[in-house]
Design a protein around this motif. Structure first.
Motif, PDB file in Angstrom:
ATOM      1  N   THR A 152      -6.008  11.176  -8.580  1.00 27.34           N
ATOM      2  CA  THR A 152      -5.048  10.310  -9.271  1.00 27.34           C
ATOM      3  C   THR A 152      -4.928  10.745 -10.725  1.00 27.34           C
ATOM      4  O   THR A 152      -5.946  10.922 -11.407  1.00 27.34           O
ATOM      5  N   LEU A 154       5.822   0.132  -6.674  1.00 26.06           N
ATOM      6  CA  LEU A 154       6.677   0.354  -5.491  1.00 26.06           C
ATOM      7  C   LEU A 154       6.472  -0.804  -4.519  1.00 26.06           C
ATOM      8  O   LEU A 154       5.597  -0.764  -3.658  1.00 26.06           O
ATOM      9  N   GLY A 169      -0.482  -1.779 -10.197  1.00 24.31           N
ATOM     10  CA  GLY A 169      -1.466  -2.844 -10.221  1.00 24.31           C
ATOM     11  C   GLY A 169      -2.869  -2.278 -10.219  1.00 24.31           C
ATOM     12  O   GLY A 169      -3.098  -1.151  -9.799  1.00 24.31           O
ATOM     13  N   GLY A 170      -3.825  -3.081 -10.683  1.00 18.91           N
ATOM     14  CA  GLY A 170      -5.218  -2.650 -10.686  1.00 18.91           C
ATOM     15  C   GLY A 170      -5.506  -1.695 -11.828  1.00 18.91           C
ATOM     16  O   GLY A 170      -4.720  -1.586 -12.786  1.00 18.91           O
ATOM     17  N   LEU A 179      -1.064  -6.658  -0.614  1.00 27.17           N
ATOM     18  CA  LEU A 179      -2.070  -7.677  -0.956  1.00 27.17           C
ATOM     19  C   LEU A 179      -1.982  -8.927  -0.088  1.00 27.17           C
ATOM     20  O   LEU A 179      -2.977  -9.618   0.115  1.00 27.17           O
ATOM     21  N   MET A 192      -7.753  -0.338  -2.473  1.00 26.30           N
ATOM     22  CA  MET A 192      -7.873  -1.491  -3.373  1.00 26.30           C
ATOM     23  C   MET A 192      -9.270  -2.063  -3.275  1.00 26.30           C
ATOM     24  O   MET A 192      -9.588  -2.855  -2.378  1.00 26.30           O
ATOM     25  N   ALA A 193     -10.111  -1.618  -4.225  1.00 23.71           N
ATOM     26  CA  ALA A 193     -11.502  -2.074  -4.249  1.00 23.71           C
ATOM     27  C   ALA A 193     -11.572  -3.525  -4.683  1.00 23.71           C
ATOM     28  O   ALA A 193     -10.634  -4.054  -5.285  1.00 23.71           O
ATOM     29  N   ALA A 245     -11.495   1.614   0.305  1.00 23.25           N
ATOM     30  CA  ALA A 245     -11.852   1.717  -1.111  1.00 23.25           C
ATOM     31  C   ALA A 245     -13.367   1.649  -1.222  1.00 23.25           C
ATOM     32  O   ALA A 245     -13.975   0.645  -0.852  1.00 23.25           O
TER      33      ALA A 245
HETATM   34  C1  LIG Z   1      -6.031  -5.086  -6.188  1.00 20.96           C
HETATM   35  C2  LIG Z   1      -5.953  -3.616  -6.501  1.00 20.96           C
HETATM   36  C3  LIG Z   1      -7.100  -2.841  -6.427  1.00 20.96           C
HETATM   37  C4  LIG Z   1      -7.026  -1.462  -6.684  1.00 20.96           C
HETATM   38  N1  LIG Z   1      -8.157  -0.696  -6.516  1.00 20.96           N
HETATM   39  C5  LIG Z   1      -8.055   0.656  -6.599  1.00 20.96           C
HETATM   40  C6  LIG Z   1      -9.153   1.487  -6.220  1.00 20.96           C
HETATM   41  O1  LIG Z   1     -10.208   1.019  -5.806  1.00 20.96           O
HETATM   42  N2  LIG Z   1      -8.995   2.822  -6.340  1.00 20.96           N
HETATM   43  C7  LIG Z   1      -7.812   3.390  -6.758  1.00 20.96           C
HETATM   44  O2  LIG Z   1      -7.719   4.603  -6.835  1.00 20.96           O
HETATM   45  N3  LIG Z   1      -6.762   2.621  -7.113  1.00 20.96           N
HETATM   46  C8  LIG Z   1      -6.860   1.286  -7.017  1.00 20.96           C
HETATM   47  N4  LIG Z   1      -5.757   0.512  -7.309  1.00 20.96           N
HETATM   48  C9  LIG Z   1      -4.532   1.170  -7.776  1.00 20.96           C
HETATM   49  C10 LIG Z   1      -3.732   1.717  -6.589  1.00 20.96           C
HETATM   50  O3  LIG Z   1      -4.323   2.900  -6.114  1.00 20.96           O
HETATM   51  C11 LIG Z   1      -2.284   2.073  -6.960  1.00 20.96           C
HETATM   52  O4  LIG Z   1      -2.244   2.976  -8.024  1.00 20.96           O
HETATM   53  C12 LIG Z   1      -1.471   0.854  -7.317  1.00 20.96           C
HETATM   54  O5  LIG Z   1      -1.721  -0.194  -6.441  1.00 20.96           O
HETATM   55  C13 LIG Z   1      -0.001   1.219  -7.293  1.00 20.96           C
HETATM   56  O6  LIG Z   1       0.783   0.235  -7.889  1.00 20.96           O
HETATM   57  P1  LIG Z   1       1.325  -1.051  -7.103  1.00 20.96           P
HETATM   58  O7  LIG Z   1       0.134  -1.967  -7.024  1.00 20.96           O
HETATM   59  O8  LIG Z   1       2.385  -1.560  -7.997  1.00 20.96           O
HETATM   60  O9  LIG Z   1       1.789  -0.608  -5.763  1.00 20.96           O
HETATM   61  C14 LIG Z   1      -5.803  -0.865  -7.075  1.00 20.96           C
HETATM   62  C15 LIG Z   1      -4.658  -1.673  -7.154  1.00 20.96           C
HETATM   63  C16 LIG Z   1      -4.717  -3.024  -6.858  1.00 20.96           C
HETATM   64  C17 LIG Z   1      -3.449  -3.843  -6.922  1.00 20.96           C
END
Ligand SMILES: Cc1cc2nc3c(=O)[nH]c(=O)nc-3n(C[C@H](O)[C@H](O)[C@H](O)COP(=O)(O)O)c2cc1C
Length: 340
Positions: A148, A212, A174-175, A236, A16-17, A39
């Motif tokens: 991904t 999830l 998310g994200g 988070l 989570m970047a 990240a």
């Molecule tokens: C705050 C946040 C930052 C994220 N940053 C990235 C990232 O830097 N690289 C990445 O591949 N996925 C990132 N994601 C997506 C996550 O890899 C993942 O697909 C996602 O969190 C899964 O869904 P969930 O948040 O419902 O668990 C981010 C998600 C969130 C919530």
């Protein structure tokens, strides 16, 4: 080479970047038997180098590092100029200027060099697939490449490039959506359907992500044959996460009842708490990453400094209402509760 099947707990803490991912979080998750992630997005290569070293001081277990794959931008000067005009009243309200758009590949080559030198167990990629040569170089360095994907077509591209493992990211994640083409129409398949389609096509190990946040949802994807469940939003509120206090507060604030996908903050579709910025700007925001992200950065920073969760992105998946605070190890244990 790292093997997901060897995880004591088949859960991955999603990279989570933008703050939440820290070496402390990655190490605590890995120490709890799952797989933590750093990240690399938005960081310099030197910063990434330091983060990997810090994580290694905190754990002897495997962890992963995630990189953004550079993509051609959909931005046009006219569209960006129109968006600057639309954002002007908000910028004036905060007394800041919109940022200046400029080309930025997120230091792709330099960060790959860091991976090849420091050899984390796993390197995952989003926004595209590394080419076959890059995946081969990582394999030679004993780094497992994970790509991904958000559709069968993307899975086919990644597998053709030699990706040994995929993260199947569903639409409730998310994200940022990891889609290779930010202009692609919104996904029609839910996570189960998408997983089924990709499972039918390949025997490669599939990590599953997106929404999830409960023990039952984690157990469900594992029962369907995922090699691990990847959760981001669920971490988070972890003590070790670097989630900003404004975002932590918003995630538990009853005024936020739903998430939505928007490209208004960054120029790429991403899911976060539905707030005033999104409602106002999504209808007029152009696609164009990283330029739109650069335009909105000072506005988001000012909103965060002012403690205003309506003026910045609060990335979160659709399951955010069931997340918990606590240590990362407690969150891992909670999510793993119904795994059989
Ligand atoms: C705050 C946040 C930052 C994220 N940053 C990235 C990232 O830097 N690289 C990445 O591949 N996925 C990132 N994601 C997506 C996550 O890899 C993942 O697909 C996602 O969190 C899964 O869904 P969930 O948040 O419902 O668990 C981010 C998600 C969130 C919530």
């Amino acid at each position: 080479m790292f093997d997901f099947r060897a995880l004591r707990v088949p859960i991955v803490q999603a990279p989570m970047a933008g703050g939440p991912s820290t070496p402390e979080l990655a190490a605590a998750v890995s120490n709890a038997g799952a797989l933590g992630f750093l990240a690399a997005g938005y960081r310099s290569a030197a910063d990434l180098d330091e983060q990997i070293h810090r994580a290694r001081l905190l754990t002897g277990e495997a962890f992963g590092v995630n990189l953004f794959v550079p993509q051609p931008s959909a931005a046009t000067e006219e569209a960006l100029a129109a968006y600057v005009a639309a954002l002007a009243p908000r910028a004036a309200r905060y007394g800041v200027e919109t940022g200046s758009p400029h080309p930025d590949d997120d230091a792709w080559a330099e960060k790959l060099d860091v991976l090849l030198a420091l050899r984390p167990a796993v390197a995952s990629f989003t926004f595209g697939s590394p080419d076959a040569e890059t995946i081969g170089r990582l394999a030679d360095a004993d780094v497992l490449a994970v790509v991904t994907v958000t559709s069968l077509a993307e899975a086919q591209i990644a597998l053709a490039n030699g990706a040994p493992v995929l993260v199947v990211q569903g639409p409730l994640a998310g994200g940022h959506r990891g889609t290779f083409d930010p202009a692609a129409p919104p996904p029609r398949d839910d996570l189960d359907t998408l997983f089924g389609r990709i499972r039918h096509y390949t025997d490669a190990p599939l990590v599953v992500a997106g929404g999830l946040t409960t023990p039952a949802s984690v157990a469900h994807v594992l029962a369907r044959g995922a090699v691990a469940a990847q959760a981001g939003t669920a971490f988070l509120l972890a003590r070790e996460a670097g989630t900003h206090p404004v975002q932590r507060a918003a995630l538990v604030d009853p005024q936020f009842t739903e998430t939505a996908v928007t490209h208004a903050f960054s120029g790429r579709p991403a899911r976060g708490l539905a707030n005033e910025f999104m409602r106002r700007h999504d209808p007029v925001a152009p696609l164009g990453y990283p330029e739109v992200n650069q335009l909105t950065t000072p506005l988001r920073a000012a909103a965060t400094a002012a403690g205003d969760p309506h003026g910045t992105n609060v990335w979160a998946g659709a399951g955010f209402r069931s997340i918990r605070s606590g240590s990362a190890a407690e969150i891992v244990r909670h999510l793993a509760k119904e795994i059989v």
